[in-house]
Design a protein around this motif. Structure first.
Motif, PDB file in Angstrom:
ATOM      1  N   ARG A 105      47.749  34.489  11.855  1.00 33.05           N
ATOM      2  CA  ARG A 105      48.883  34.200  11.279  1.00 33.05           C
ATOM      3  C   ARG A 105      50.009  33.527  11.988  1.00 33.05           C
ATOM      4  N   SER A 106      49.954  33.901  13.470  1.00 34.41           N
ATOM      5  CA  SER A 106      50.689  33.278  14.413  1.00 34.41           C
ATOM      6  C   SER A 106      50.092  33.205  15.681  1.00 34.41           C
ATOM      7  N   THR A 107      50.369  31.898  16.166  1.00 34.94           N
ATOM      8  CA  THR A 107      49.848  31.741  17.809  1.00 34.94           C
ATOM      9  C   THR A 107      51.227  31.689  18.620  1.00 34.94           C
ATOM     10  N   ILE A 108      50.968  32.294  19.709  1.00 31.17           N
ATOM     11  CA  ILE A 108      52.283  32.486  20.603  1.00 31.17           C
ATOM     12  C   ILE A 108      52.094  31.969  21.982  1.00 31.17           C
ATOM     13  N   GLU A 109      53.116  31.412  22.432  1.00 30.43           N
ATOM     14  CA  GLU A 109      53.051  30.853  23.752  1.00 30.43           C
ATOM     15  C   GLU A 109      54.314  31.559  24.563  1.00 30.43           C
ATOM     16  N   PRO A 110      54.041  32.829  25.078  1.00 27.86           N
ATOM     17  CA  PRO A 110      55.252  33.701  25.633  1.00 27.86           C
ATOM     18  C   PRO A 110      55.723  32.925  26.768  1.00 27.86           C
ATOM     19  N   GLU A 111      57.019  33.193  27.051  1.00 26.22           N
ATOM     20  CA  GLU A 111      57.914  32.907  28.086  1.00 26.22           C
ATOM     21  C   GLU A 111      57.293  33.880  29.282  1.00 26.22           C
ATOM     22  N   HIS A 112      56.624  33.246  30.260  1.00 28.43           N
ATOM     23  CA  HIS A 112      55.981  34.532  31.257  1.00 28.43           C
ATOM     24  C   HIS A 112      56.412  33.790  32.865  1.00 28.43           C
ATOM     25  N   GLU A 113      56.839  34.585  33.795  1.00 24.65           N
ATOM     26  CA  GLU A 113      57.117  34.104  35.034  1.00 24.65           C
ATOM     27  C   GLU A 113      55.845  34.300  35.637  1.00 24.65           C
ATOM     28  N   PRO A 114      55.367  33.200  36.203  1.00 23.72           N
ATOM     29  CA  PRO A 114      54.213  32.965  37.095  1.00 23.72           C
ATOM     30  C   PRO A 114      54.398  33.732  38.193  1.00 23.72           C
ATOM     31  N   GLY A 115      53.248  34.747  38.686  1.00 24.26           N
ATOM     32  CA  GLY A 115      53.148  35.551  39.561  1.00 24.26           C
ATOM     33  C   GLY A 115      52.489  34.709  40.755  1.00 24.26           C
ATOM     34  N   ASP A 116      52.286  35.603  41.689  1.00 26.44           N
ATOM     35  CA  ASP A 116      51.737  34.944  43.009  1.00 26.44           C
ATOM     36  C   ASP A 116      50.379  36.092  43.229  1.00 26.44           C
ATOM     37  N   GLU A 117      49.877  36.838  42.443  1.00 23.99           N
ATOM     38  CA  GLU A 117      48.733  37.789  42.410  1.00 23.99           C
ATOM     39  C   GLU A 117      47.634  37.121  42.013  1.00 23.99           C
ATOM     40  N   SER A 118      46.527  37.313  42.562  1.00 21.43           N
ATOM     41  CA  SER A 118      45.196  37.100  42.218  1.00 21.43           C
ATOM     42  C   SER A 118      44.243  38.325  41.964  1.00 21.43           C
ATOM     43  N   GLY A 119      42.998  38.225  41.164  1.00 16.78           N
ATOM     44  CA  GLY A 119      42.191  39.466  40.933  1.00 16.78           C
ATOM     45  C   GLY A 119      40.800  39.124  40.823  1.00 16.78           C
ATOM     46  N   LEU A 120      40.140  40.114  41.437  1.00 17.03           N
ATOM     47  CA  LEU A 120      38.587  39.912  41.424  1.00 17.03           C
ATOM     48  C   LEU A 120      38.016  40.960  40.973  1.00 17.03           C
ATOM     49  N   LEU A 121      37.054  40.572  39.827  1.00 14.00           N
ATOM     50  CA  LEU A 121      36.202  41.698  39.594  1.00 14.00           C
ATOM     51  C   LEU A 121      35.049  42.175  40.696  1.00 14.00           C
ATOM     52  N   PHE A 122      34.914  43.585  41.070  1.00  9.13           N
ATOM     53  CA  PHE A 122      34.513  43.841  42.210  1.00  9.13           C
ATOM     54  C   PHE A 122      33.838  44.931  42.071  1.00  9.13           C
ATOM     55  N   THR A 123      32.533  45.105  42.696  1.00  7.74           N
ATOM     56  CA  THR A 123      31.593  46.077  42.617  1.00  7.74           C
ATOM     57  C   THR A 123      31.007  46.614  44.116  1.00  7.74           C
ATOM     58  N   GLY A 124      31.436  45.554  44.851  1.00  5.52           N
ATOM     59  CA  GLY A 124      30.878  45.749  46.335  1.00  5.52           C
ATOM     60  C   GLY A 124      29.458  45.510  46.601  1.00  5.52           C
ATOM     61  N   GLY A 125      28.934  44.752  45.545  1.00  5.32           N
ATOM     62  CA  GLY A 125      27.681  44.158  45.794  1.00  5.32           C
ATOM     63  C   GLY A 125      27.845  42.583  46.605  1.00  5.32           C
ATOM     64  N   VAL A 126      26.589  42.028  46.577  1.00  2.00           N
ATOM     65  CA  VAL A 126      26.529  40.729  47.487  1.00  2.00           C
ATOM     66  C   VAL A 126      27.405  39.939  47.043  1.00  2.00           C
ATOM     67  N   ASP A 127      27.493  39.529  45.666  1.00  2.00           N
ATOM     68  CA  ASP A 127      28.216  38.493  44.829  1.00  2.00           C
ATOM     69  C   ASP A 127      29.697  38.612  45.150  1.00  2.00           C
ATOM     70  N   SER A 128      29.986  39.791  44.721  1.00  2.00           N
ATOM     71  CA  SER A 128      31.692  40.271  44.682  1.00  2.00           C
ATOM     72  C   SER A 128      32.118  40.158  46.096  1.00  2.00           C
ATOM     73  N   THR A 129      31.107  40.743  47.195  1.00  5.07           N
ATOM     74  CA  THR A 129      31.849  40.841  48.348  1.00  5.07           C
ATOM     75  C   THR A 129      31.976  39.345  48.901  1.00  5.07           C
ATOM     76  N   CYS A 130      31.068  38.577  48.890  1.00  2.36           N
ATOM     77  CA  CYS A 130      31.024  37.266  49.170  1.00  2.36           C
ATOM     78  C   CYS A 130      32.525  36.477  48.548  1.00  2.36           C
ATOM     79  N   SER A 131      32.709  36.542  47.212  1.00  3.63           N
ATOM     80  CA  SER A 131      33.941  36.200  46.730  1.00  3.63           C
ATOM     81  C   SER A 131      35.019  36.721  47.478  1.00  3.63           C
ATOM     82  N   TYR A 132      34.879  38.164  47.927  1.00  2.00           N
ATOM     83  CA  TYR A 132      36.117  38.532  48.562  1.00  2.00           C
ATOM     84  C   TYR A 132      36.590  37.954  49.787  1.00  2.00           C
ATOM     85  N   VAL A 133      35.140  37.623  50.485  1.00  2.00           N
ATOM     86  CA  VAL A 133      35.478  37.175  51.906  1.00  2.00           C
ATOM     87  C   VAL A 133      36.105  35.722  51.580  1.00  2.00           C
TER      88      VAL A 133
END
Length: 435
Positions: A105-133
């Protein structure tokens, strides 16, 4: 035209809940549970168009598999465009997906102050640990999700507690924040019925083969919006040059976005062995006691006896690390046991494991064996037909017959016997989910 209607989205504190209605033909793909997700940050001030993202990320692939349309009151405009791109990628990958249209019924484009944080899906396995590094200078928030490989059932409480403790410890040691997300996305969906209809088209389960890239990233949207995350990383399972049908790929994950946040399919340019090389360099230079967790059988350490433990331990050796120093009990005697298990077909392996063993074989050709046992194993690996290792991965006949019966059962009958499906559900979850 079949349809799915999203309604009654509510946010109270850190909890999100909504219900859906669907056409009769699609009812069998959903249970009677409302969709629920909880975060560890308040989402009450998140716009409803962003709150709709987690449930849309779960139901849209089901709609696309049935040529159904999806209706929602309000949706984030950026995410609506993202869904079109993800749908195009999935429909190009799978012939059985028919596509559909999202109506809002409506699509929104909310005003949003850009942040400076990033996120990483993390399990502690090889792939996500390499991404953390690779992104450690950003101090990414480490995000762990309960609802897929760790279910919301009480029987998995210990696994979730073990994962939380381990990720929290890693975060504390590396000066990162954490975010823990819990959802019933796979008990809200009727995963056994999805398998009954679509397992014949995919290599793994429904979620691993179709839904988890969009699904897991979408779950994070309200939390990412509330925290001001501009970038959200998910580590690749496969790598450039492997064109397997899989629910998390660059042509899916790189399209996922919503107001304020873009998602990234990370470390795709590196093979699994090259990711271990990145970790090994980091261990030698900064973190000598780093522990990895990849086990298929437990969350409070590595069993050292499953295929993934063996494969990771050998990869660590090939990168110049001692497996036992990083969470893997492994000795030369294990090469014999590993070979025997591979030859006997003790594990259900798919094409991605085939590529990972090929990656190990390629590196072994360039590496001088450290012992006669290692030399013997690598000589065998050089000559073995890797396709034979995955040839026995077809589901058992009993499961295939069960699925055939389920997809040909009228929905009224299926609804009557649904409790039996729930009882048998555990026996149908043999398909691979997380690698």
């Amino acid at each position: 035209m079949s349809s799915i209607i999203i309604d009654e989205i509510s946010a109270h504190g850190d909890r999100l809940e909504c219900s859906i209605r669907s056409s009769a033909a699609l009812e069998r793909f959903f249970t009677d549970e409302p969709f629920r997700t909880s975060y560890d940050v308040s989402i009450e001030d998140v716009p409803e168009g962003v709150l709709a993202i987690p449930v849309l990320a779960q139901v849209c692939p089901v709609a696309w598999a049935n040529g159904a349309d999806v209706y929602v009151d309000e949706v984030d405009a950026t995410f609506a465009r993202a869904l079109e791109d993800v749908q195009a990628s999935l429909c190009e990958m799978y012939d059985f997906l028919e596509g559909g249209t999202l109506y809002a019924r409506s699509t929104i484009e909310p005003e949003h102050e850009p942040g400076d944080e990033s996120g990483l899906l993390f399990t502690g396995g090889v792939d996500s640990t390499c991404s953390y590094v690779r992104h450690r200078e950003e101090s990414p928030t480490l995000i762990s999700i309960r609802g897929w490989t760790i279910t919301p059932d009480a029987a998995d409480d210990e696994k979730w507690d073990a994962l939380r403790e381990r990720v929290s410890g890693f975060a504390a040691d590396h000066d990162c924040a954490t975010a823990f997300v819990e959802s019933n996305m796979l008990s809200f969906l009727d995963h056994p019925m999805l398998l009954a209809h679509y397992k014949r088209y995919v290599d793994g389960g429904w979620y691993s083969s179709v839904g988890h890239g969009l699904g897991l990233l979408g779950l994070c949207a309200p939390m990412a919006y509330a925290r001001g995350m501009t970038d959200l990383y998910v580590a690749a399972t496969h790598w450039d040059g492997i064109d397997l049908e899989w629910g998390s790929r660059p042509d899916i994950d790189e399209h996922v976005r919503w107001t304020g946040t873009g998602c990234h399919h990370d470390v795709y340019e590196l093979t699994r062995q090259e990711r271990l090389d990145v970790i090994a360099d980091y261990v030698r230079n900064e973190d000598p006691d780093l522990q990895l967790q990849t086990c298929n059988n437990r969350m409070d350490g590595n069993c050292g006896e499953c295929e993934k433990c063996y494969r990771t331990a050998i990869g660590l050796r090939l990168s110049g690390l001692e497996p036992s120093a990083h969470g893997y009990p492994f000795s030369d005697a294990d090469y014999h046991d590993l070979r025997r298990s591979l030859e006997r077909g003790d594990w259900v392996l798919g094409q991605d494991e085939r590529h990972m063993w090929a990656d190990i074989r390629e590196r072994a050709r360039e590496t001088e064996p450290a012992s006669s046992a290692e030399r013997t194993f690598f000589e065998w690996l050089e000559t073995v037909d890797l396709d034979e290792l995955v040839s026995s991965s077809e589901p058992p006949l009993t499961h295939r017959l069960f699925w055939i019966g389920a997809r040909n059962t009228p929905n009224s009958v299926y609804s009557t016997v649904y409790p039996a499906w729930r009882t048998a559900k555990a026996g149908l979850q043999f398909v691979r989910s997380d690698r």
